[in-house]
Design a protein around this motif. Structure first.
Motif, short mmCIF file in Angstrom:
data_model
loop_
_atom_site.label_atom_id
_atom_site.label_comp_id
_atom_site.label_asym_id
_atom_site.label_seq_id
_atom_site.Cartn_x
_atom_site.Cartn_y
_atom_site.Cartn_z
N HIS A 13 9.44 -3.03 12.51
CA HIS A 13 8.72 -1.97 13.06
C HIS A 13 7.54 -2.19 13.79
O HIS A 13 7.13 -1.65 14.63
N MET A 14 7.14 -3.44 13.51
CA MET A 14 5.56 -3.77 14.10
C MET A 14 5.95 -4.20 15.56
O MET A 14 5.07 -3.97 16.28
N THR A 15 7.19 -4.60 16.06
CA THR A 15 7.37 -5.03 17.30
C THR A 15 8.48 -4.05 18.02
O THR A 15 8.71 -4.58 19.10
N PRO A 63 4.75 -16.60 13.01
CA PRO A 63 5.88 -16.22 13.71
C PRO A 63 5.77 -15.91 14.97
O PRO A 63 4.72 -15.47 15.33
N GLY A 64 6.80 -15.83 15.79
CA GLY A 64 6.76 -15.33 17.19
C GLY A 64 7.17 -13.78 16.87
O GLY A 64 6.89 -13.33 15.90
N TYR A 65 7.88 -13.23 17.69
CA TYR A 65 8.34 -11.93 17.93
C TYR A 65 9.50 -11.78 17.00
O TYR A 65 10.48 -12.05 17.49
N VAL A 114 0.98 -1.19 0.00
CA VAL A 114 0.10 -0.13 -0.15
C VAL A 114 0.91 1.26 0.03
O VAL A 114 0.37 2.25 -0.52
N ILE A 115 2.09 1.32 0.35
CA ILE A 115 3.07 2.17 0.26
C ILE A 115 4.01 2.14 -0.68
O ILE A 115 5.06 1.24 -0.77
N ASP A 116 3.54 2.67 -1.85
CA ASP A 116 4.44 2.51 -3.14
C ASP A 116 5.96 2.68 -2.91
O ASP A 116 6.75 2.18 -3.62
#
Ligand SMILES: NC(=O)c1ccc[n+]([C@@H]2O[C@H](COP(=O)([O-])OP(=O)(O)OC[C@H]3O[C@@H](n4cnc5c(N)ncnc54)[C@H](O)[C@@H]3O)[C@@H](O)[C@H]2O)c1
Length: 276
Positions: free
Chosen positions: A216-218, A210-212, A37-39
């Protein structure tokens, strides 16, 4: 060159697990369509692949849009003539999540930390729209990408592989907020359903839980108070987060012929989280 001659579509390929997977697949000989979604991010992944001597093309795709998903599949067919592999790595941890916007994510996580003391408030304060936003990207997005890409795969009759990205949150309620854990457990069920429906067409469908993993998400996890952070890592026998390449390698296995008898399965690269 385990994916030589194959065409792979990777949603959420602009960052994190999707980017690592797209790069790994290209290094193994696949021609890769990077969708996001982010070109700018998708283009960047595509350039990274080209710089390393691989073949890639990028396309805009908002996971929640059926039209975008169809355009993504059409782009793969026009550019490379086929789709052999789909990896659905587009996903969000919370409503309004924007990969790389650490300020917004920190704000969200700081608010969430209040629920450590008052757990019931996580339920009582949940807005239905927020729940739906996360479900839309994580669950609808997986379904729409699978629908759009499976159509030409079934028609071509050459089989193929779909790899969805679930999470340990598919099975463990503590591994994320309400919308996230619900979306991921649904992705896991969707994966099993698709595996059964597509097996007669020679298309294998598997999930990675996946675990952690350090993306950026974690990154906000480090904001936890020290005692909570210690507790967090004590739940992971290996005592560390994973790195995106460890998920990319799992995706490579599931996408390749080495996993020829795997379908409807979930693999958990999680540092031992599920050993309890
Ligand atoms: N990082 C982890 O620890 C972890 C663990 C388990 C599962 N996951 C899952 O892995 C997937 C990838 O997450 P990540 O950690 O790489 O995060 P990330 O932020 O690094 O990457 C997510 C990518 O998805 C894209 N994306 C977000 N919303 C989108 C949309 N509507 N349409 C298309 N693309 C969109 C983002 O732009 C970004 O490029 C997610 O589904 C996430 O839930 C991550």
């Amino acid at each position: 060159m385990r994916l030589e001659g194959k065409v792979a579509v990777v949603t959420g390929g602009g960052n994190g697990l999707g980017r690592a997977t797209a790069r790994r697949f290209a290094a193994e000989g696949a021609r890769v369509v990077v969708a996001d979604v982010i070109d700018d991010l998708a283009e960047e992944t595509s350039h990274m692949i080209a710089e390393s001597g691989g073949k890639a093309s990028f396309v805009h795709c908002d996971a929640v849009s059926a039209n975008d998903n169809h355009r993504m599949a059409a782009h793969a067919l026009e550019t490379y003539g086929a789709i052999d592999v789909l990896v659905t790595a587009a996903g969000v941890s919370h409503p309004g999540y924007k990969s790389g916007d650490q300020e917004a994510s920190t704000k969200w996580f700081t608010k969430r930390m209040e629920y450590l003391e008052q757990p019931a408030n996580e339920l009582l304060e949940l807005e239905l729209d927020d729940f739906r936003q996360v479900m839309a990207v994580n669950l609808d997005g997986t379904l729409l990408a699978a629908q759009a890409c499976a159509a030409p795969m079934v028609e071509a009759g050459n089989g193929g592989a779909i790899v969805t990205i679930a999470s340990i949150a598919a099975k463990h309620p503590d591994a994320g907020p309400i919308p996230y854990v619900c979306s991921k457990s649904a992705v896991w069920m969707l994966t099993k359903k698709l595996a059964r429906l597509l097996a007669p067409s020679g298309i294998r469908v598997n999930a990675i839980g996946p675990g952690y993993i350090d993306t950026h998400m974690t990154s906000m996890i480090e904001l936890l108070p020290e005692d909570r952070l210690t507790q967090f890592f004590s739940n992971i026998p290996m005592g560390r987060k994973g790195v995106p390449d460890e998920i990319a390698n799992t995706a490579l296995f599931l996408a390749s012929d080495e996993a020829s008898y795997f379908t409807g399965e979930i693999l958990h690269p999680d540092g031992g989280y599920f050993t309890e």
